[in-house]
Design an enzyme around this catalytic site. Structure first.
Site, PDB file in Angstrom:
ATOM      1  N   GLU A 195      42.684  -5.102  13.624  1.00 29.67           N
ATOM      2  CA  GLU A 195      43.376  -4.749  12.383  1.00 29.67           C
ATOM      3  C   GLU A 195      44.670  -4.049  12.780  1.00 29.67           C
ATOM      4  O   GLU A 195      44.718  -3.328  13.792  1.00 29.67           O
ATOM      5  CB  GLU A 195      42.509  -3.851  11.502  1.00 29.67           C
ATOM      6  CG  GLU A 195      41.147  -4.438  11.141  1.00 29.67           C
ATOM      7  CD  GLU A 195      41.224  -5.771  10.420  1.00 29.67           C
ATOM      8  OE1 GLU A 195      42.264  -6.051   9.771  1.00 29.67           O
ATOM      9  OE2 GLU A 195      40.260  -6.551  10.509  1.00 29.67           O
ATOM     10  N   HIS A 208      37.470  -7.958   6.990  1.00 30.93           N
ATOM     11  CA  HIS A 208      38.713  -7.264   7.331  1.00 30.93           C
ATOM     12  C   HIS A 208      38.469  -5.902   7.980  1.00 30.93           C
ATOM     13  O   HIS A 208      39.392  -5.076   8.032  1.00 30.93           O
ATOM     14  CB  HIS A 208      39.636  -7.120   6.119  1.00 30.93           C
ATOM     15  CG  HIS A 208      40.212  -8.432   5.671  1.00 30.93           C
ATOM     16  ND1 HIS A 208      40.926  -9.267   6.504  1.00 30.93           N
ATOM     17  CD2 HIS A 208      40.143  -9.069   4.463  1.00 30.93           C
ATOM     18  CE1 HIS A 208      41.294 -10.345   5.844  1.00 30.93           C
ATOM     19  NE2 HIS A 208      40.817 -10.263   4.599  1.00 30.93           N
ATOM     20  N   ASP A 210      34.321  -8.784  11.500  1.00 33.40           N
ATOM     21  CA  ASP A 210      34.972 -10.087  11.662  1.00 33.40           C
ATOM     22  C   ASP A 210      34.723 -10.658  13.054  1.00 33.40           C
ATOM     23  O   ASP A 210      34.586 -11.875  13.212  1.00 33.40           O
ATOM     24  CB  ASP A 210      36.474  -9.950  11.426  1.00 33.40           C
ATOM     25  CG  ASP A 210      36.806  -9.749   9.949  1.00 33.40           C
ATOM     26  OD1 ASP A 210      35.866  -9.700   9.140  1.00 33.40           O
ATOM     27  OD2 ASP A 210      38.000  -9.632   9.609  1.00 33.40           O
TER      28      ASP A 210
END
Length: 721
Positions: free
Chosen positions: A560, A696, A701
């Site tokens: 991220e 997310h 993920d």
């Protein structure tokens, strides 16, 4: 975290640096080549010395610019007073001239596109051209529709004259074709490093005939690379009038030119011209092409006789290998080539296809897993040993008078006369090469005295030094002296082609050339394998077959970030799972402080807030931990270049490299499971009923992408079976 490296400020050059450099070059030529320069160059040197310094400066400025036609209205040099007056002085001594018919095309090219269109508007009707045309097309239109006339060219345009004399002087100084003095400026700015200039450097040519022949062939090679089709055609058409090569430099250049022109003729399927060019040279490559062509044309008897001649009296080891191999296959009914014979004696290993772009690195890991110590060697190790061992003869006091500061490779080495010139000193060093401890001490002395001195043989690299040390202590008796003798006798042929890897096991050295599917064994590589074997080294070719290795370890990663551009934006989280044989065998996760604010839209997407990362570690605090977790695994991710790019960028900030083979679960799913409307992680998880709770967030993920990887590898194994 290490601070980002600041760009080094360039030094301020003295006001007249270019004039100093220009005069240094001319003084060198006048003093060292007094017996070589002809009337044209002597007149140039004499007349230039008679010019006032400001006029000299203007000519030096012109010589340093691109092209030969200049507008005095556009020239602006604050340090040169009365520029037009200096141009008048230069014109009087023929250092500049008005634009003549032979300079007309150059004059048109010197105009800007806007100026060129204005020129066309003034002299031809509008239907003869289009303002949208490219400049080169507009120049052609002007040449077609506007005949040369001195009345149509503004008198403030001047042409740099006496270029032939200047270019010859530059060739004598640099030893190659140079069209300007840019190398001097680059040196003064510190952008290229040169050894200390040797004041006692001597001339490389003894007679005018030697220099002129060398200059002709150097110019011809330059034209071959940079010239027009007409230039190359003229070269071929004038081959009967080429000057005789009367020194090693011109002989080498002549043979190189014949090879290049012959190769071009072959590619154009003009076989008769190619043959006539090749037959003018007795170099191994030209001899090989002549034999292959004449054999294809049915001249079997001639080919057999020529091959036997080369086997008995080859020009090089490569030529002998070619002749022996070709003769065996064509005239002794031998079914396999020398390459095939060597391949049969090597390994055939199966490696995971994710390493396709890193075959040497993959083979290195393979042999290391078997307990061997493996080095990537190729040519660098051999060149460093050669350069360090013979540093004195190459660049030390013994080499005084043999090269200047711009010659990275001494002329004797390029001409092939190095061994003859230093035979006694070389043989003494080769005799003692088996005494590894003493040789290492001598090499370390060279390193301590000359570290980072620019040279054209090798790069200074501590890891390569360790490889050289291993080679010294593990090589079979007398083997190194054999290879080094071959290098000093013919460096041009021996400088490359060495195997990729050096494997060491129980004090035994083995060299390995790696070839994957589609790779071709080049002739110089084949010769080097033969030479190493004859010298006593175990040497082989290892072939790689790409397969899916079911036991291969993958690390599936998701990141991220604060935005979409690696290098500009930063990481806020990394999640990773380690997978082997379809099973998760490890997990790694960390929030990261990006040292900048997280945009509101990113927070809405990921749920990661500024408060969550405020006390999180900086990347440099987890870098070692993540690298350890990666190990030698394959890096996997959904849209892998995004995740890989961000992590590689973070390591780059620390001055470290991050290199792993990659596999993309998105691209692989598209290839192996076609027909879905979307290949986003979310949609694929819905289609294949994979849990994506917490989408997310990095670890969630990554786990989902790991499930996709299982599907991918299942399908790949089915296709492989």
């Amino acid at each position: 975290m290490r601070p980002q490296r600041q760009k080094r400020a360039l030094p301020d050059l003295p006001q007249y640096y270019y004039h100093t450099n220009f005069c240094e070059m001319l003084k060198f030529v006048a003093e060292r080549y007094e017996a070589v320069v002809q009337d044209e160059q002597k007149s140039f040197l004499k007349d230039f010395a008679a010019l006032p310094v400001p006029a000299q400066c203007l000519y030096a400025r012109l010589a340093g610019r691109k092209g030969a036609v200049f507008s005095l209205e556009k020239l602006s040099y604050a340090e040169i007073p009365h520029l037009k007056k200096q141009a008048t002085i230069l014109r009087e001594l023929n250092f500049v001239s008005a634009v003549a018919p032979e300079n007309y095309a150059s004059f048109l090219m010197s105009l800007s596109k806007t100026e060129l269109i204005a020129f066309l508007m003034k002299h031809v009707c509008a239907s003869a051209y289009r303002v949208s045309w490219k400049k080169a097309v507009l120049v052609d239109a002007a040449l077609t529709h506007i005949p040369y006339s001195k009345d149509i060219i503004d008198p403030h345009y001047i042409v740099q004259s006496r270029q032939d004399a200047l270019n010859f002087c530059l060739f004598l100084y640099f030893g190659k074709i140079e069209t300007n003095l840019q190398n001097f400026t680059m040196r003064d700015l510190g952008l290229i490093k040169t050894p200390d200039f040797k004041e006692d450097y001597g001339a490389r040519f003894e007679t005018s005939q030697e220099a002129q022949a060398a200059y002709f062939y150097a110019s011809a090679l330059h034209d071959f690379k940079h010239g027009t089709e007409a230039d190359i055609t003229a070269l071929i058409d004038s081959v009967d009038n080429w000057p005789a090569p009367i020194c090693p430099v011109s002989t080498h250049s002549r043979d190189k030119l014949l090879q290049k022109l012959g190769g071009l003729a072959e590619r154009l399927e003009d076989i008769s011209t190619a043959l006539s060019l090749y037959e003018r040279s007795d170099t191994p490559l030209c001899n090989e092409r002549v034999i292959r062509i004449r054999y294809r044309q049915g001249e079997k008897e001639w080919s057999e006789k020529r091959l036997l001649d080369l086997i008995d009296n080859p020009g090089s080891d490569e030529e002998h290998n070619f002749a022996q191999d070709f003769y065996s296959r064509k005239f002794q009914k031998k079914r396999t080539s020398l390459v095939t014979d060597i391949l049969r004696g090597g390994d055939n290993i199966k490696l995971d296809e994710a390493y396709r772009n890193q075959p040497e690195a993959a083979a290195k890991r393979y042999y290391e897993a078997k307990g061997q110590t493996v080095y990537r060697t190729e040519n660098a190790m051999w060149r460093m040993l050669f350069g360090l061992l013979f540093w004195e003869e190459l660049y030390g006091d013994s080499a005084a008078g043999l090269y200047n500061s711009f010659e990275r490779i001494p002329a004797l080495l390029k001409s092939g006369d190095f061994y003859t010139h230093y035979k006694d000193a070389i043989e003494l060093k080769l005799k003692h090469l088996s005494k590894a401890n003493l040789v290492l001490i001598d090499l370390l002395k060279v390193i301590s005295r000359h570290h980072n001195t620019p040279n054209g043989i090798f790069r200074w690299n501590g890891r390569t030094v360790e490889k050289v040390k291993t080679l010294l202590f593990q090589a079979p008796p007398d083997s190194l002296s054999i290879i080094m003798r071959l290098m000093v006798q013919n460096y041009n042929q021996m400088k490359d082609g060495f195997p990729d890897l050096m494997c060491v096991e129980n004090g035994h050295i083995r060299f390995v050339e790696i070839k994957a599917e589609g790779d071709v064994i080049r002739r110089n590589q084949l010769t080097r394998i033969q030479q190493l074997r004859q010298a006593g080294f175990e040497t082989q070719i290892t072939r790689i077959d790409w397969v899916l290795d079911p036991d291969q370890i993958y690390v599936v990663v998701d990141v991220e970030t604060t935005g979409g551009r690696a290098g500009l934006h930063r990481l806020t989280e990394i999640g990773a799972v380690k997978v082997q044989s379809g099973k998760v065998i490890g997990e790694w996760q960390s929030l990261l402080n990006p040292q900048r604010s997280i945009p509101a839209n990113i927070t809405r997407l990921t749920g990661i807030t500024q408060d969550m990362v405020r006390e999180a570690p900086l990347f440099h605090e987890v870098a070692d931990s993540f690298r350890d977790f990666m190990g030698d695994a394959i890096f996997a991710a959904h849209n892998v270049n995004f995740d890989y790019g961000f992590i590689a960028s973070e390591y780059k900030r620390l001055g470290q490299k991050f290199r792993h083979p990659k596999i993309c679960t998105c691209a692989s799913m598209r290839k192996l499971y076609s027909g879905y409307r979307s290949y986003s992680l979310k949609n694929l998880c819905q289609e294949f009923e994979i849990d994506l709770t917490g989408h997310h967030r990095a670890l969630c993920d990554a786990k989902a992408a790991a499930e996709l990887l299982k599907l991918i590898n299942t399908k790949r194994l089915e296709l492989q079976a």
